[in-house]
Each structure stands twice: as C-alpha cells, then as structure tokens.
Scaffold this motif. Sequence first.
Motif, PDB file in Angstrom:
ATOM      1  N   TRP A 169       0.732  -1.174  -0.080  1.00  0.00           N
ATOM      2  CA  TRP A 169      -0.029   0.027   0.036  1.00  0.00           C
ATOM      3  C   TRP A 169       0.759   1.361  -0.115  1.00  0.00           C
ATOM      4  O   TRP A 169       0.492   2.113   0.439  1.00  0.00           O
ATOM      5  N   ALA A 370     -11.673   5.745   2.029  1.00  0.00           N
ATOM      6  CA  ALA A 370     -10.187   5.138   1.938  1.00  0.00           C
ATOM      7  C   ALA A 370      -9.554   6.008   3.206  1.00  0.00           C
ATOM      8  O   ALA A 370      -8.746   5.486   4.038  1.00  0.00           O
ATOM      9  N   GLU A 374      -6.649   4.737   5.802  1.00  0.00           N
ATOM     10  CA  GLU A 374      -5.073   5.108   5.758  1.00  0.00           C
ATOM     11  C   GLU A 374      -4.838   5.850   7.221  1.00  0.00           C
ATOM     12  O   GLU A 374      -5.685   6.441   7.537  1.00  0.00           O
ATOM     13  N   VAL A 380      -9.237   1.422  14.923  1.00  0.00           N
ATOM     14  CA  VAL A 380      -7.831   1.570  15.656  1.00  0.00           C
ATOM     15  C   VAL A 380      -7.914   2.660  16.536  1.00  0.00           C
ATOM     16  O   VAL A 380      -7.277   2.931  17.536  1.00  0.00           O
TER      17      VAL A 380
END
Length: 395
Positions: A169, A370, A374, A380
Amino acid sequence: MSTATQPNIDAFRTETRAWLEEHCPESMRTPVKGFDDYFWGGRQPKFKDEDQKLWFENMKSKGWTVPRWPKEYGGGGLSKAEYKVLKEEMESLGCRTPLFSFGIHMLGPALLNFGTEEQKKEHLTQIANGEIWWCQGYSEPGAGSDLAGLQTSAEDKGDHYLVNGQKVWTSYADYADKIFCLVRTDKNAPKHTGISFLLIDMKAEGVTTRPIKLLSGSSPFCETFFDNVKVPKENLVGTENEGWTIAKYLLTHERSMIGNVAKMDKTLDKYAVDAIGKVNGKLADPVNRVETAKWLIDEAAFNLTLERALDEAKAGSPPGAKSSFFKYYGTELNKRRYELMMSTGGFDNLIWGENAEEGKTPREFCRTKANSIEGGTSEVQLNIIAKHILGLPKS
Ligand SMILES: Cc1cc2nc3c(=O)[nH]c(=O)nc-3n(C[C@H](O)[C@H](O)[C@H](O)COP(=O)(O)OP(=O)(O)OC[C@H]3O[C@@H](n4cnc5c(N)ncnc54)[C@H](O)[C@@H]3O)c2cc1C
C-alpha cells in the motif's frame, strides 16, 4: 519566530493579500479537480502547466511552501498568527496549495523533532524546495493495524544496513525518489522495540516497486520490495531500535492531516440549495434540511476544537493521542458529508468517470471511504482513544 502585535498582523495581512493578488496566477485560484492539479515535487518535477510552475516558484521564493518551518531549512519562519493570516488570505482568494507532499506533512515534522542538524539541513531544505518526492514505507502484508508486527529487516553491516523485506500500500512509490521506512533492527526484542526509522533511496540497487491495480482502473498503490539493499548508516533517524517513538510521532501528524475536513468550492448548504431548491425561503426537503444543518453545526464545532488544539500545541502541549480523535472524527464527518451530497444530488451523481470534470462527487465519495483506513483505521483510532485518552481498562 516573532509574536506579532495587532498592528503588525494587520500590516502583514495587507501585504500578504497584495502579494498573493500579484503573484498567484488566475488559474491557480480555481478548485483542485484531480491528482495532477497538485504539484508533488521530485527529482524530475512535473508541472501541469506554466501557471502551476510559476505559482510554486513564487511561493518557494517566500519560503511559503512550508510557511511555519524555520528559514534556515527553506521555510517561511512565520509565527502562528502570521500563518493563520496567510491561510485565511489564500482561502479567501481560492489559492491552491503550491506543493503537496508526504515530506511536508509527515517526514518533515518527524525530522524537525528527531533529525540531526545535517539531516534537517539536507532533507528539510529539499522538501521545502520540492526537490524530492517522499513516500511512506510503514504497512506490510502482515502488518497494517498491527504495525509493530513488521518484518522488513535491516541488518547491521558496519558502515551500512542491509535491508530485506516487503512493504505494501505504498502510495505513489512508483513516482517517489525516496522512502521513509520502518525496519526491524533487533529480531529478538519485544515487537515495539527493535524497530528503527530509515531513509532509503528508491534508486538504490535492490529496490523495486509494483503498482497494485484497483477495480477503478487507476491506482495510487504499490508493493515495494527490498532485496539486499545497502543503506548508509547516516540514513538512520534517531536512535537504533527506538524508531517506534518516531513512527508514532509521525502518525500523529499524518492523522491530523487526514482528519482535516477540506473546504470545498461549494458549502454543503449551497450544494443542497442548488440541487433541491427552496420553498418559503427554506431548503425544500425537510429531512435533508435537518441533516445538512446538523452537519454544518458539527463541522463548526470540530473546527473550533481543532483551533483549540493548535493553541494548546503552541503553548507546548502537542496533541499526541488526541490526533486519533481528530482523525476519527474528521474522516467520519467527511464521509457523512459525501453521503449527504450523494443523496442530495440523486441521479446526477450516478456518473462514473476517471476524468477530472466528470463524476467528481461520486469519485470523492468513494475516496472518503479510504480516509478512515489510511493512517490507521477508525476502529484502531477508537482503541487508542479508549486506552490513551479515556483511560479505559485493557480487555
Ligand atoms: C488510501 C490509502 C493509502 C495508503 N497509503 C499508505 C502508504 O503510503 N504507506 C503505508 O505504509 N501504508 C499505506 N496505507 C495502508 C494503511 O496504513 C493500512 O491499510 C491500514 O493501517 C490498515 O491496515 P490493513 O489494511 O492491513 O488492515 P487490517 O489491519 O488487516 O484491518 C482489517 C480490519 O480489521 C480491523 N481491525 C484490525 N485490528 C483491529 C483491532 N485491534 N481492533 C479493532 N479492529 C481491528 C480494522 O479496523 C479493519 O477494519 C494506505 C491505505 C489506504 C487505504
């Protein structure tokens, strides 16, 4: 840096506005439509046209590609108050950012905090002058959310490290000149220790990249491979095996950047009025009216919170784990905005096109999904907020 008094700041505003009016070409005062409307810098710089080049050169001459960095590293040396004025004046004229790079928003802050004087002089100046395109080598096939599980190794060979492994990525690795990379320098240490922060030239022997094709046809992503790559010892930032601290610090900047809800050429209420129209002076659709108003209130509150965090940072209290809150809230807010725009626009938004003019809203709508992946996923960020801000017990 100076602490500007009000008369000074008023004079600075007048001068800045006049300078921008004189030096920002008309075409650089229009909204950015696609990737090549940004100048990314690099060893082989690619400008879309003469206006983009001129605008970049003009801003570089003032150090305003990085207005707050110290002048000795190519920055503008502006105080917070001056920077705020510059931002406001650029916004009011619609000026585009003259240079966009991961160097400015990620590596630069890390080097300012952890780099040696030589590293700052070399790399910060190159970033400010748009001479190097940096990419980020954090994620690996087995290390995304669990970033500290990374396996790319850097073996100490005396005057250099020998790097082996794979990243994934890696945005724009196929364009980039250099990569800032997390590598494992001690395989036996607990996973958060034994990690180091290395700067690697993408042209070094043994570095290869392979673009990852996406369903949409275009892709910013690559896989990046390191096969016995020799990296000089002076490319280590900070102390060997203590790179995790730098990695986390850089992520706070990356997260703050991603969490920033970008201003659009049309505000959400204007977008809704243009698409739906008004009845009795009010937005015609009452459900949309409520959702749009809620969004605008949330945006205003979020911007005030960001403003407060900037003031706290200036007073010596950097955001730290709070950047996870900004990242989480900002990216979710942006997703809500585009979901509303898609429903407001109706059939008009069911267009798909990779070209800059057509299908911008649906393309951006997909891109917002996205944003909450990212730089660390929303889940998280919620874990970090629970642990480090709310102090909830670990499960
Ligand atoms: C547009 C974009 C650009 C990127 N650019 C770069 C780049 O330039 N350089 C780079 O190094 N990386 C880059 N990345 C990678 C990015 O950092 C990772 O995708 C991200 O950290 C998530 O890791 P993962 O994809 O391996 O997902 P995983 O870690 O496999 O996660 C899968 C799912 O499980 C959930 N999950 C995982 N662990 C937990 C947990 N403990 N608690 C709750 N839920 C959990 C996640 O939230 C997610 O929904 C980019 C990603 C995107 C989308």
